[in-house]
Design a protein around this motif. Structure first.
Motif, mmCIF file in Angstrom:
data_model
loop_
_atom_site.group_PDB
_atom_site.id
_atom_site.type_symbol
_atom_site.label_atom_id
_atom_site.label_comp_id
_atom_site.label_asym_id
_atom_site.label_seq_id
_atom_site.Cartn_x
_atom_site.Cartn_y
_atom_site.Cartn_z
ATOM 1 N N MET A 1 0.817 -1.174 0.159
ATOM 2 C CA MET A 1 0.210 -0.312 -0.034
ATOM 3 C C MET A 1 0.712 0.849 -0.072
ATOM 4 O O MET A 1 0.667 2.088 1.331
ATOM 5 C CB MET A 1 -0.950 -0.035 1.287
ATOM 6 C CG MET A 1 -1.781 -1.364 1.241
ATOM 7 S SD MET A 1 -3.111 -0.672 0.193
ATOM 8 C CE MET A 1 -3.747 0.778 0.188
ATOM 9 N N VAL A 2 1.728 1.543 -1.276
ATOM 10 C CA VAL A 2 2.782 2.244 -1.386
ATOM 11 C C VAL A 2 1.991 3.657 -1.136
ATOM 12 O O VAL A 2 2.974 4.330 -0.436
ATOM 13 C CB VAL A 2 3.721 1.905 -2.323
ATOM 14 C CG1 VAL A 2 4.589 3.218 -2.627
ATOM 15 C CG2 VAL A 2 4.437 0.154 -2.453
ATOM 16 N N ALA A 3 1.481 3.948 -1.779
ATOM 17 C CA ALA A 3 1.037 5.559 -1.914
ATOM 18 C C ALA A 3 0.372 6.290 -0.522
ATOM 19 O O ALA A 3 1.252 7.309 -0.219
ATOM 20 C CB ALA A 3 0.036 5.364 -2.969
ATOM 21 N N HIS A 4 -0.329 5.084 0.099
ATOM 22 C CA HIS A 4 -0.959 5.460 1.533
ATOM 23 C C HIS A 4 0.099 5.384 2.769
ATOM 24 O O HIS A 4 0.505 5.871 3.577
ATOM 25 C CB HIS A 4 -1.898 4.615 2.389
ATOM 26 C CG HIS A 4 -3.071 4.659 3.413
ATOM 27 N ND1 HIS A 4 -2.415 4.563 4.606
ATOM 28 C CD2 HIS A 4 -3.562 5.420 3.432
ATOM 29 C CE1 HIS A 4 -2.765 4.701 5.113
ATOM 30 N NE2 HIS A 4 -3.782 5.679 4.978
ATOM 31 N N ASP A 5 0.970 4.280 2.565
ATOM 32 C CA ASP A 5 1.929 3.975 3.823
ATOM 33 C C ASP A 5 2.925 5.282 3.299
ATOM 34 O O ASP A 5 3.345 6.061 5.112
ATOM 35 C CB ASP A 5 2.961 2.977 3.129
ATOM 36 C CG ASP A 5 3.699 2.394 4.280
ATOM 37 O OD1 ASP A 5 3.362 3.615 5.897
ATOM 38 O OD2 ASP A 5 4.361 1.433 4.207
ATOM 39 N N ILE A 6 3.614 6.123 3.082
ATOM 40 C CA ILE A 6 4.372 7.484 2.413
ATOM 41 C C ILE A 6 2.941 8.539 2.999
ATOM 42 O O ILE A 6 3.860 9.178 4.517
ATOM 43 C CB ILE A 6 4.412 8.171 1.096
ATOM 44 C CG1 ILE A 6 4.815 7.048 0.808
ATOM 45 C CG2 ILE A 6 5.162 9.082 1.228
ATOM 46 C CD1 ILE A 6 5.551 6.741 -0.793
ATOM 47 N N SER A 7 1.452 8.957 3.484
ATOM 48 C CA SER A 7 1.140 9.641 3.568
ATOM 49 C C SER A 7 1.277 8.803 5.317
ATOM 50 O O SER A 7 1.381 9.689 6.350
ATOM 51 C CB SER A 7 -0.297 9.499 2.953
ATOM 52 O OG SER A 7 -1.305 10.300 3.564
ATOM 53 N N ALA A 8 1.193 7.963 5.607
ATOM 54 C CA ALA A 8 1.454 7.445 6.770
ATOM 55 C C ALA A 8 2.041 7.851 7.673
ATOM 56 O O ALA A 8 2.035 8.009 9.036
ATOM 57 C CB ALA A 8 0.308 6.221 7.160
ATOM 58 N N LEU A 9 2.999 7.442 7.248
ATOM 59 C CA LEU A 9 4.393 7.951 8.142
ATOM 60 C C LEU A 9 4.073 9.564 8.344
ATOM 61 O O LEU A 9 5.104 9.278 9.520
ATOM 62 C CB LEU A 9 6.196 7.459 7.141
ATOM 63 C CG LEU A 9 5.796 5.480 6.731
ATOM 64 C CD1 LEU A 9 6.693 5.736 5.972
ATOM 65 C CD2 LEU A 9 6.315 5.594 8.190
ATOM 66 N N MET A 10 4.439 9.729 7.618
ATOM 67 C CA MET A 10 3.885 11.637 7.632
ATOM 68 C C MET A 10 3.255 11.794 8.911
ATOM 69 O O MET A 10 3.321 12.437 9.515
ATOM 70 C CB MET A 10 3.515 12.195 5.923
ATOM 71 C CG MET A 10 4.902 12.142 5.279
ATOM 72 S SD MET A 10 3.366 12.773 4.140
ATOM 73 C CE MET A 10 4.054 14.938 4.273
ATOM 74 N N GLU A 11 1.299 11.246 8.882
ATOM 75 C CA GLU A 11 1.091 11.130 9.381
ATOM 76 C C GLU A 11 1.240 11.487 11.197
ATOM 77 O O GLU A 11 0.864 12.377 11.883
ATOM 78 C CB GLU A 11 -0.232 10.814 8.875
ATOM 79 C CG GLU A 11 -1.550 11.782 9.868
ATOM 80 C CD GLU A 11 -3.038 11.106 9.386
ATOM 81 O OE1 GLU A 11 -3.871 11.988 10.339
ATOM 82 O OE2 GLU A 11 -2.879 10.317 8.194
ATOM 83 N N TYR A 12 1.861 9.700 10.990
ATOM 84 C CA TYR A 12 1.474 8.971 12.573
ATOM 85 C C TYR A 12 2.596 8.864 12.845
ATOM 86 O O TYR A 12 3.155 8.768 14.401
ATOM 87 C CB TYR A 12 1.034 7.640 11.853
ATOM 88 C CG TYR A 12 0.058 7.607 11.919
ATOM 89 C CD1 TYR A 12 -1.450 8.343 12.519
ATOM 90 C CD2 TYR A 12 -0.644 6.610 10.799
ATOM 91 C CE1 TYR A 12 -2.617 8.117 11.250
ATOM 92 C CE2 TYR A 12 -2.098 6.697 10.571
ATOM 93 C CZ TYR A 12 -3.406 7.447 10.445
ATOM 94 O OH TYR A 12 -4.480 7.709 10.010
ATOM 95 N N LYS A 13 4.117 9.348 12.295
ATOM 96 C CA LYS A 13 5.458 9.245 12.918
ATOM 97 C C LYS A 13 6.423 11.012 12.519
ATOM 98 O O LYS A 13 7.172 11.021 13.261
ATOM 99 C CB LYS A 13 6.146 8.276 12.134
ATOM 100 C CG LYS A 13 6.126 6.548 12.008
ATOM 101 C CD LYS A 13 6.730 5.506 11.959
ATOM 102 C CE LYS A 13 8.110 5.724 12.698
ATOM 103 N NZ LYS A 13 9.279 4.764 12.004
ATOM 104 N N GLY A 14 5.096 11.634 11.899
ATOM 105 C CA GLY A 14 5.994 13.534 11.963
ATOM 106 C C GLY A 14 7.036 13.132 11.121
ATOM 107 O O GLY A 14 7.890 14.164 10.693
ATOM 108 N N LEU A 15 7.183 12.514 10.401
ATOM 109 C CA LEU A 15 8.815 12.530 8.744
ATOM 110 C C LEU A 15 7.647 13.121 7.980
ATOM 111 O O LEU A 15 6.462 13.507 7.629
ATOM 112 C CB LEU A 15 8.567 11.040 8.822
ATOM 113 C CG LEU A 15 8.957 10.103 9.234
ATOM 114 C CD1 LEU A 15 9.500 8.373 8.547
ATOM 115 C CD2 LEU A 15 9.982 10.320 9.865
ATOM 116 N N SER A 16 8.856 13.706 7.165
ATOM 117 C CA SER A 16 8.746 14.256 6.576
ATOM 118 C C SER A 16 8.171 13.475 4.251
ATOM 119 O O SER A 16 8.252 12.702 5.141
ATOM 120 C CB SER A 16 9.549 15.178 5.692
ATOM 121 O OG SER A 16 10.942 14.568 5.063
#
Length: 346
Positions: A273-288
């Motif tokens: 789920m690559v596209a969503h995973d990138i968004s989730a890492l930003m939203e939940y882990k605070g990554l850029s």
């Protein structure tokens, strides 16, 4: 001694205030600068090497990438929506035989062309997608119509084509999508060293494994959107569908984080789920966006066994082009009108 203590407390208070003031200033300075708008596109990732491409063909690709991204840029510059910019940009790429989408779609095992596409609105998470169509000239238009004019997210095959006709979308004969170059690619895939039919997973034989097109954009209203369109994998069988029409795998957009379009070996993009995973890492882990994309494409995806890349833009207009292949057709334009076009790894 009694006089010294009040003086010391006064000095401590002054220093504390200065430190607090400095911290506030630092916080203001580290606030990310937001672009008015941004747009980024891809034309597929894969074995794209400078030594394998003629100068004439490189110029041809560059011209088409520039034409496509300028189409979306002009829409955004005039205050148009990111959805319109994404849709109109992808239409340019679908109409070109250079890419594996629309007119340039690869052939299935049966010798037909089957298209998948999707589009997503970051403002409300609305989305539309189509899969396995054979007569819709511009599949991205169908994806948009499904999003805007139906209660569904994804339609497929004959049903999707019936809906497209009801919506007044341009219908063409299947022969419109037939190109000599893509037919020769199919023939090469089918003929293995021992004259047996090659698997469509055989990367050594398959030069059209990638070629998907996509676009992501941020408009002046702060809305993100993304879209993806593809002819799928050459020599595919049994109605195979890749990641391009799968929301969260091939396409994702969320105003809280980013908009993403993927290109690569679809089975692995779906599993991760690559596209969503990138968004989730930003939203939940605070990554850029840059950190999230690098983690997913350079570490998590290869660990699954997949390869490919993504293009993405975040809510502040920052853009990334992350891929783990030899190259990816790509281009960006920012609100200053600065254009970048790339193809090869370096």
């Amino acid at each position: 001694m009694r006089e010294i203590i009040p003086l010391a407390l006064t000095l401590l208070f002054v220093i504390s205030c200065k430190q607090e003031s400095t911290l506030e200033t630092q916080n203001i300075q580290t606030e990310p600068e937001k672009a008015q708008f941004s747009i980024i596109i891809h034309g597929g990732a894969g074995t794209i090497k400078r030594e394998n491409m003629s100068q004439e063909k490189e110029v041809e690709y560059r011209k088409k990438l520039e034409e496509a991204i300028c189409t979306g840029y002009n829409i955004l510059k005039k205050g148009g929506s990111s959805l319109d910019a994404v849709q109109k940009t992808i239409i340019i790429l679908e109409n070109s035989p250079l890419f594996n989408a629309g007119k340039g779609a690869v052939f299935t095992y049966e010798g037909t062309n089957e298209h998948d596409a999707s589009i997503m609105d970051g403002k409300n998470l609305n989305a539309g997608a189509s899969a396995g169509t054979k007569t819709i000239k511009n599949p991205i238009n169908l994806a948009r119509a499904i999003m805007d004019n139906s209660p569904h997210v994804m339609l497929s095959g004959v049903g999707a084509e019936t809906f497209a006709e009801e919506q007044g979308l341009e219908i063409v004969k299947p022969s419109y999508f037939s190109t000599e170059k893509k037919m020769k690619s199919l023939e090469r895939v089918k003929v293995s060293k021992n004259n047996k039919v090659a698997s469509f997973y055989d990367a050594d034989l398959l030069d059209s494994k990638f070629g998907t097109v996509g676009c992501a954009a941020l408009d002046k209203h702060g809305n993100l959107a993304a879209g993806t369109s593809t002819g799928g994998m050459a020599n595919k069988r049994w109605g195979r569908i890749g990641d391009s029409p799968i929301i969260g795998a091939g396409t994702y957009a969320n105003n809280n984080t980013c908009a993403v379009s993927s290109t690569g070996w679809g089975e692995f993009f779906i599993r991760g789920m690559v596209a969503h995973d990138i968004s989730a890492l930003m939203e939940y882990k605070g990554l850029s966006l840059k950190e999230s994309a690098a983690l997913v494409i350079q570490k998590k995806l290869p660990e699954l066994g997949g390869d490919g890349g993504i293009i993405a833009v975040d809510k502040n207009g920052n853009m990334v082009m992350e891929f783990n292949t030899q190259g990816m057709f790509r281009a960006t334009m920012n609100d200053k009108g600065e254009l970048y076009i790339g193809m090869f790894k370096n």
